[in-house]
Design a protein around this motif. Sequence first.
Motif, PDB file in Angstrom:
ATOM      1  N   THR B 113      41.885  35.330  26.469  1.00 52.46           N
ATOM      2  CA  THR B 113      40.727  34.521  26.829  1.00 52.46           C
ATOM      3  C   THR B 113      40.782  34.226  28.321  1.00 52.46           C
ATOM      4  OG1 THR B 113      41.964  32.535  26.315  1.00 52.46           O
ATOM      5  CG2 THR B 113      40.545  33.382  24.591  1.00 52.46           C
ATOM      6  N   ARG B 114      39.623  33.900  28.868  1.00 53.10           N
ATOM      7  CA  ARG B 114      39.594  33.532  30.279  1.00 53.10           C
ATOM      8  C   ARG B 114      40.458  32.300  30.503  1.00 53.10           C
ATOM      9  NH1 ARG B 114      33.733  33.646  33.111  1.00 53.10           N
ATOM     10  NH2 ARG B 114      32.876  35.444  32.027  1.00 53.10           N
ATOM     11  N   ILE B 117      44.022  33.326  30.996  1.00 46.53           N
ATOM     12  CA  ILE B 117      44.228  33.949  32.309  1.00 46.53           C
ATOM     13  C   ILE B 117      44.285  32.866  33.391  1.00 46.53           C
ATOM     14  CG2 ILE B 117      43.245  35.510  34.050  1.00 46.53           C
ATOM     15  CD1 ILE B 117      43.897  37.179  31.715  1.00 46.53           C
ATOM     16  N   VAL B 259      36.133  29.440  33.347  1.00 42.20           N
ATOM     17  CA  VAL B 259      35.828  29.868  31.977  1.00 42.20           C
ATOM     18  C   VAL B 259      34.325  30.040  31.796  1.00 42.20           C
ATOM     19  CG1 VAL B 259      35.900  29.147  29.564  1.00 42.20           C
ATOM     20  CG2 VAL B 259      37.929  28.929  30.975  1.00 42.20           C
TER      21      VAL B 259
END
Lengths: 297, 265
Positions: B113-114, B117, B259
């Motif tokens: 998922t962002r 990261i 996000v």
Amino acid sequence: MTMIEVNNLTKKFGEFYSIQKVDLQINKGEVFGFLGPNGAGKSTTIRHLMGFLQPTEGRCFIKGLDCRQSTAEIQKFIGYLPGEIAFIDKMTGQQFIKFIAQMRGLHDLTRAHELMQYFELNATGLIKKMSKGMKQKVGLVCAFMHNPEIVILDEPTSGLDPLMQTKFIEFILAEKEKGTTIFMSSHMIEEIEKTCDRVGIINAGKIVATETIADLKKRKSKKFLIEFHNEQELSRFLEEPFKIEKIGPTKAIVKVQGNVQTLLPTLANYQILDLDVISQSLEDIFMHYYEKGGTES
Amino acid sequence: MNFTLLKHEMLATVKLFCIILAVLMLYIISIVYMYNPEMSNTLKQLTATMPEMMAAFGMSNIGDSLIEFLSTYLYGFLLLILPLVFMIMLANKLIMGYIDNGSMAYLIATPNTRFKIVFTQAFFLVASIFILLSTTTLATIIFSEILFPNELDITAFLTLNIGLFFLHFAISGYCFLVSCSSKDLRTSYAYSTGVPILFYLIEALGNMGGSLEKLQYFTIYSLFDPEKLMAQDSSSIWMLGALFLIGMLCYMLAIRVFVKRDLYL
């Protein structure tokens, strides 16, 4: 089964619509071509599929999962080749491929090696120093190395030489045999024709048409450039019941829709110096749809 | 947290980290080495000749103890600016660097998922600063003990460094936020460098006294007060709290922005 579904997708930048009310359905095992000139909205649509952008309106789904919400889940079975060729500098191709594999939690690199061999890629050098075509190959390896169910490719053949383009087309056909669903964008009609089952045509942010390649081919007219031996021959030919456009004292362009069979016997009666097929450009196809006001299926 | 990414960032940053650390060490060792009563007399004379100039870099009142000496010469300029350079470069590289050159596409086209990261990158930034400052702190203590046994008030020195870490935590949060929210690398660099440098200059001008003194209450550097920290003054607690809060807010906002944002990759 619908693998990729795009519903009423709209993206607005200020007052400008990058894409407007795009609807697409791609079924399992289908190879779908997404055709349009530069700046038509191909990449924008793909970025929505990847969950990079928040749609102004509408939604898109991959295997029933919302592209914006379930990004990580979707990425498990998807392969993606970005339109812009960009990698992490200071890495060799092999390091990068290994890095992305690890990011995916993929430990088995046999497929990656197979792909490198197939595309004749020697990835031991620094990516920074690679040519455009080599970088594109690195991207292709990253997109296919985990045997994805669905592959999204943004202009996959850009940078590849003609020999590699042919190899790529063979590769896509082999993937199709395996049942992979492929969504690829392009501005070259030939490569779409050779690989895809269906094609969606987009221009200025709107879907102009979606149809099968067979229909597209049927509707596509062919143009021949004919050079006659002398002016008399040409003026005699102008009487024939074809769409003829005279472009020089001894040259003319003939437009034939559908079957070429009618033209050939006629031509046998004339003295001809040269015969050339003019490949139809994207503009011609668009003109065709504009004339018809755009058909939507 | 993604450990593959963390490992990659570690390898990619080790060079910059070592350079910054080496320069800091060089200065720390020479400053500690310079500490002796006679030398500080010379420095006092130097200060007397150009008081305003020295005050600008927080070197106005040179104490007699080792810790005051260190706080004057290291914590007014060097340990503020060099870690700042490190943070700016790292914060920009960790997010905007990838977005700007397009390789972020590959990172988020993996089943991460962002949030995962960006959290990894934020964690790495904070951890790097922590390790950098811990190393310098430890090195200073060891070196001081070797040269001048029992001269350094270690408790006060640790409090001073905790304050420094919180200050840099807050500023790095700001840099990270800029890196996550800018449209390209140039804008990101401009804002993440410009604002802290401007604050530092205002602080420096304020330290020189005069009409500019009030200005310094508008900068983040006023929340880092070495004297109060060393004295463990009660007001230093809420200053630490404020720095922590600013940092947390910036990091949380940065993660949220990343996000949610549109990425043209």
